[in-house]
Design a protein around this motif. Structure first.
Motif, PDB file in Angstrom:
ATOM      1  N   VAL A 214     -67.803  70.903  -1.618  1.00 27.82           N
ATOM      2  CA  VAL A 214     -66.730  71.908  -1.686  1.00 27.82           C
ATOM      3  C   VAL A 214     -67.058  73.106  -0.798  1.00 27.82           C
ATOM      4  CG1 VAL A 214     -65.385  73.425  -3.197  1.00 27.82           C
ATOM      5  CG2 VAL A 214     -66.159  71.180  -4.033  1.00 27.82           C
ATOM      6  N   HIS A 215     -68.215  73.712  -1.062  1.00 30.68           N
ATOM      7  CA  HIS A 215     -68.626  74.896  -0.302  1.00 30.68           C
ATOM      8  C   HIS A 215     -69.725  74.578   0.699  1.00 30.68           C
ATOM      9  CE1 HIS A 215     -67.406  76.119  -4.439  1.00 30.68           C
ATOM     10  NE2 HIS A 215     -66.594  76.896  -3.748  1.00 30.68           N
ATOM     11  N   GLY A 216     -70.219  73.373   0.660  1.00 36.25           N
ATOM     12  CA  GLY A 216     -71.304  72.943   1.537  1.00 36.25           C
ATOM     13  C   GLY A 216     -71.832  71.622   1.038  1.00 36.25           C
ATOM     14  N   THR A 217     -72.938  71.199   1.598  1.00 38.64           N
ATOM     15  CA  THR A 217     -73.546  69.928   1.215  1.00 38.64           C
ATOM     16  C   THR A 217     -74.875  70.180   0.524  1.00 38.64           C
ATOM     17  OG1 THR A 217     -72.503  68.730   3.034  1.00 38.64           O
ATOM     18  CG2 THR A 217     -74.476  67.756   2.071  1.00 38.64           C
ATOM     19  N   LEU A 218     -75.041  69.619  -0.675  1.00 36.14           N
ATOM     20  CA  LEU A 218     -76.296  69.680  -1.413  1.00 36.14           C
ATOM     21  C   LEU A 218     -76.986  68.326  -1.283  1.00 36.14           C
ATOM     22  CD1 LEU A 218     -75.261  71.552  -4.700  1.00 36.14           C
ATOM     23  CD2 LEU A 218     -76.307  72.505  -2.637  1.00 36.14           C
ATOM     24  N   SER A 219     -78.119  68.338  -0.626  1.00 31.65           N
ATOM     25  CA  SER A 219     -78.880  67.112  -0.384  1.00 31.65           C
ATOM     26  C   SER A 219     -80.098  67.066  -1.284  1.00 31.65           C
ATOM     27  CB  SER A 219     -79.319  67.079   1.084  1.00 31.65           C
ATOM     28  OG  SER A 219     -80.271  66.071   1.326  1.00 31.65           O
ATOM     29  N   LYS A 220     -80.639  65.877  -1.506  1.00 35.13           N
ATOM     30  CA  LYS A 220     -81.992  65.786  -2.044  1.00 35.13           C
ATOM     31  C   LYS A 220     -82.938  66.379  -1.001  1.00 35.13           C
ATOM     32  CE  LYS A 220     -81.234  61.692  -4.923  1.00 35.13           C
ATOM     33  NZ  LYS A 220     -81.644  60.288  -5.186  1.00 35.13           N
ATOM     34  N   ASP A 221     -84.131  66.800  -1.439  1.00 34.24           N
ATOM     35  CA  ASP A 221     -85.029  67.487  -0.507  1.00 34.24           C
ATOM     36  C   ASP A 221     -85.978  66.540   0.215  1.00 34.24           C
ATOM     37  OD1 ASP A 221     -86.914  66.858  -2.426  1.00 34.24           O
ATOM     38  OD2 ASP A 221     -87.176  68.903  -3.144  1.00 34.24           O
ATOM     39  N   THR A 222     -85.623  65.259   0.286  1.00 36.07           N
ATOM     40  CA  THR A 222     -86.460  64.292   0.991  1.00 36.07           C
ATOM     41  C   THR A 222     -86.037  64.200   2.456  1.00 36.07           C
ATOM     42  OG1 THR A 222     -84.995  62.435   0.495  1.00 36.07           O
ATOM     43  CG2 THR A 222     -86.717  62.948  -1.123  1.00 36.07           C
ATOM     44  N   PRO A 223     -86.952  63.853   3.355  1.00 34.97           N
ATOM     45  CA  PRO A 223     -86.575  63.710   4.769  1.00 34.97           C
ATOM     46  C   PRO A 223     -85.446  62.721   4.986  1.00 34.97           C
ATOM     47  CG  PRO A 223     -88.960  63.825   4.566  1.00 34.97           C
ATOM     48  CD  PRO A 223     -88.425  63.748   3.169  1.00 34.97           C
ATOM     49  N   ASP A 224     -85.469  61.584   4.292  1.00 30.97           N
ATOM     50  CA  ASP A 224     -84.419  60.578   4.474  1.00 30.97           C
ATOM     51  C   ASP A 224     -83.049  61.149   4.120  1.00 30.97           C
ATOM     52  OD1 ASP A 224     -86.366  58.804   5.195  1.00 30.97           O
ATOM     53  OD2 ASP A 224     -86.263  57.581   3.385  1.00 30.97           O
ATOM     54  N   ALA A 225     -82.987  61.838   2.984  1.00 33.06           N
ATOM     55  CA  ALA A 225     -81.704  62.383   2.534  1.00 33.06           C
ATOM     56  C   ALA A 225     -81.221  63.488   3.467  1.00 33.06           C
ATOM     57  CB  ALA A 225     -81.836  62.912   1.107  1.00 33.06           C
ATOM     58  N   LEU A 226     -82.122  64.335   3.915  1.00 33.46           N
ATOM     59  CA  LEU A 226     -81.742  65.419   4.828  1.00 33.46           C
ATOM     60  C   LEU A 226     -81.245  64.854   6.157  1.00 33.46           C
ATOM     61  CD1 LEU A 226     -84.718  67.829   4.079  1.00 33.46           C
ATOM     62  CD2 LEU A 226     -82.306  68.331   3.610  1.00 33.46           C
ATOM     63  N   ALA A 227     -81.935  63.844   6.680  1.00 31.01           N
ATOM     64  CA  ALA A 227     -81.522  63.236   7.946  1.00 31.01           C
ATOM     65  C   ALA A 227     -80.141  62.606   7.812  1.00 31.01           C
ATOM     66  CB  ALA A 227     -82.541  62.195   8.389  1.00 31.01           C
ATOM     67  N   ALA A 228     -79.886  61.927   6.684  1.00 31.62           N
ATOM     68  CA  ALA A 228     -78.581  61.307   6.473  1.00 31.62           C
ATOM     69  C   ALA A 228     -77.487  62.355   6.376  1.00 31.62           C
ATOM     70  CB  ALA A 228     -78.616  60.446   5.210  1.00 31.62           C
ATOM     71  N   ALA A 229     -77.783  63.466   5.707  1.00 35.72           N
ATOM     72  CA  ALA A 229     -76.777  64.521   5.553  1.00 35.72           C
ATOM     73  C   ALA A 229     -76.457  65.174   6.893  1.00 35.72           C
ATOM     74  CB  ALA A 229     -77.269  65.564   4.553  1.00 35.72           C
ATOM     75  N   ILE A 230     -77.478  65.439   7.713  1.00 43.19           N
ATOM     76  CA  ILE A 230     -77.246  66.033   9.032  1.00 43.19           C
ATOM     77  C   ILE A 230     -76.388  65.105   9.881  1.00 43.19           C
ATOM     78  CG2 ILE A 230     -78.349  66.740  11.190  1.00 43.19           C
ATOM     79  CD1 ILE A 230     -80.762  67.648   9.456  1.00 43.19           C
ATOM     80  N   THR A 231     -76.720  63.817   9.868  1.00 45.89           N
ATOM     81  CA  THR A 231     -75.962  62.837  10.659  1.00 45.89           C
ATOM     82  C   THR A 231     -74.505  62.777  10.204  1.00 45.89           C
ATOM     83  OG1 THR A 231     -77.987  61.526  10.932  1.00 45.89           O
ATOM     84  CG2 THR A 231     -75.897  60.433  11.394  1.00 45.89           C
ATOM     85  N   ARG A 232     -74.312  62.795   8.904  1.00 44.76           N
ATOM     86  CA  ARG A 232     -72.955  62.734   8.350  1.00 44.76           C
ATOM     87  C   ARG A 232     -72.138  63.974   8.733  1.00 44.76           C
ATOM     88  NH1 ARG A 232     -74.568  61.766   3.793  1.00 44.76           N
ATOM     89  NH2 ARG A 232     -74.408  63.789   2.777  1.00 44.76           N
ATOM     90  N   LEU A 233     -72.741  65.151   8.609  1.00 42.08           N
ATOM     91  CA  LEU A 233     -72.032  66.391   8.941  1.00 42.08           C
ATOM     92  C   LEU A 233     -71.746  66.479  10.438  1.00 42.08           C
ATOM     93  CD1 LEU A 233     -74.024  68.758   6.576  1.00 42.08           C
ATOM     94  CD2 LEU A 233     -71.556  68.367   6.472  1.00 42.08           C
ATOM     95  N   ALA A 234     -72.663  65.985  11.249  1.00 46.52           N
ATOM     96  CA  ALA A 234     -72.446  65.991  12.700  1.00 46.52           C
ATOM     97  C   ALA A 234     -71.253  65.125  13.082  1.00 46.52           C
ATOM     98  CB  ALA A 234     -73.700  65.515  13.425  1.00 46.52           C
TER      99      ALA A 234
END
Length: 411
Positions: A350-370
């Protein structure tokens, strides 16, 4: 409001504690007469414009007692004549027995100097952070027979032992008159440990939006432009930048990106080495500490704000980092984690993306937002609207001002 209030802080000025400067400037503008008592000398080479607006006199206590032994011993001689010295000494000895540490000894010496040198017109003490600054304020307040209060934030709540917090919130004359804290998450913990839960106030820092430019109209990122990521935060474990670097190394080769980091800290060298080992150092700019206009300028020229907060091994964690609200003020899409009080401002999706704090999850979230810039911008618009509606500074300052007025006028 002419009653003088002594404000005890860890260090002054500090680039990483803009929220304190914002609050104190606003309290002065509301009519409070402040003196700043700092436990440490500044280490930052820059200041924020906010620091220049503060009119309060700044005094520095001996950072290490052996650096100014004459001042310390003269102060202790004076402190021993104060009506509450014996009570303060007994409480300190009890604390020391459970926490035999040089820092605990330094706290009492600094408290003696503070109690001896407080201007006669001082009517109360207010400490920013519940650990060391509140201990110094508490001991000094007991010596002088004055009320004291505190504002708690994050590390001070989660790394202080329960016994110490409970005793600082006791219902006898040694306890704080009230405590403010900046998240509902932290308030629940303090109320659990307090003799009177009503003495804990939830006071969000919020933002004084008059200090920030209107958000830019971010142009859509072209397909051949790199994704510009920016992060602001000290290089310490709880900020999770080691995991972000690992995530950046996992991004697909088809995604061009550049990450800019703002802030200093003890992990600077190992994090830069981690980036070099991962082969991504050329895609990273380490800016070091910046003043707030520089921070905002970087945000206005970025595509995504990333703060991968996590809980450190010692229990330290963020509260609700003001940089998230600063990013929202510039309509910058946000990627962060659901640690601590961050979900009090950011609802995932809604206001942003909340990811798990693992590298895999962060990488997936960045790719998705890009891959979905329009969706990211829509969340940024919603975050800005929430900031303006629910997280501005003024309501919190009104409540805090009322509390501090009652504190000083009750003497």
């Amino acid at each position: 409001m002419t009653q003088k209030l002594a404000v005890v802080v860890k260090g002054w000025p500090r680039l990483s504690e803009t929220f304190i400067a914002q609050e104190l400037v606003a309290l002065e503008e509301a009519g409070h007469d402040l003196d700043i008592w700092s436990l440490r000398h500044p280490t930052d080479t820059k200041t924020h414009p906010l620091h220049d607006r503060l009119k309060a006199k700044v005094r520095y206590l001996p950072e290490y007692l052996h650096h100014d032994p004459v001042r310390v011993w003269q102060a202790r001689s004076i402190a021993k004549t104060l009506p509450g010295y014996a009570a303060a000494y007994a409480i300190w000895r009890r604390d020391l027995a459970r926490d035999l540490d040089k820092n605990r000894i330094r706290r009492f010496g600094q408290a003696c100097v503070l109690a001896a040198e407080l201007p006669a017109e001082t009517r109360g003490l207010y400490a920013h952070f519940l650990h060391t600054p509140a201990s110094v304020a508490r001991y000094a307040a007991i010596m002088r027979g004055l009320p004291w209060s505190f504002s708690a934030h994050a590390k001070d709540i989660w790394t202080s032992p329960d016994w110490e917090i409970s005793e600082k919130l006791s219902d006898d004359s040694s306890g704080a008159t009230f405590g403010a804290t900046c998240t509902a998450y932290g308030a629940a913990q303090l109320r659990r440990l307090s003799a009177d839960a009503a003495r804990i106030d939830l006071v969000y820092h919020g933002l004084d939006l008059s200090r920030f430019p209107d958000p830019p109209d971010h142009a859509p990122r072209r397909a051949d432009d790199p994704l510009r990521l920016v992060s602001v935060g000290r290089l310490v474990e709880k900020k999770g930048f080691d995991r972000l670097i690992a995530a950046l190394a996992q991004l697909p080769s088809s995604l061009d990106w550049h990450w800019t980091h703002i802030g200093g800290g003890p992990l600077s060298e190992p994090l830069e080495k981690q980036a070099e080992t991962a082969g991504i150092a050329a895609r990273i700019t380490w800016c070091g500490p910046c003043d707030q206009p520089q921070v905002i300028d970087h945000m206005r020229n970025a595509d995504l704000f990333v703060l991968p907060s996590r809980i450190a091994e010692d229990g330290d964690r963020d509260g609700l980092p003001n940089v998230l609200m600063e990013a929202a003020s510039q309509r910058l899409p946000i990627l962060t984690t659901a640690v601590s009080a961050i979900p009090e401002f950011i609802d995932d999706g809604v206001h942003g993306t909340l990811s798990k704090d693992t590298p895999d999850a962060l990488a997936a979230a960045i790719t998705r937002l890009a891959s979905d810039p329009a969706g990211a911008r829509e969340m940024a618009d919603t975050a800005l609207a929430r900031l303006r509606a629910e997280f501005v500074m003024e309501p919190g300052i009104v409540r805090l001002s009322q509390r501090l007025t009652s504190l000083t006028e009750g003497v």
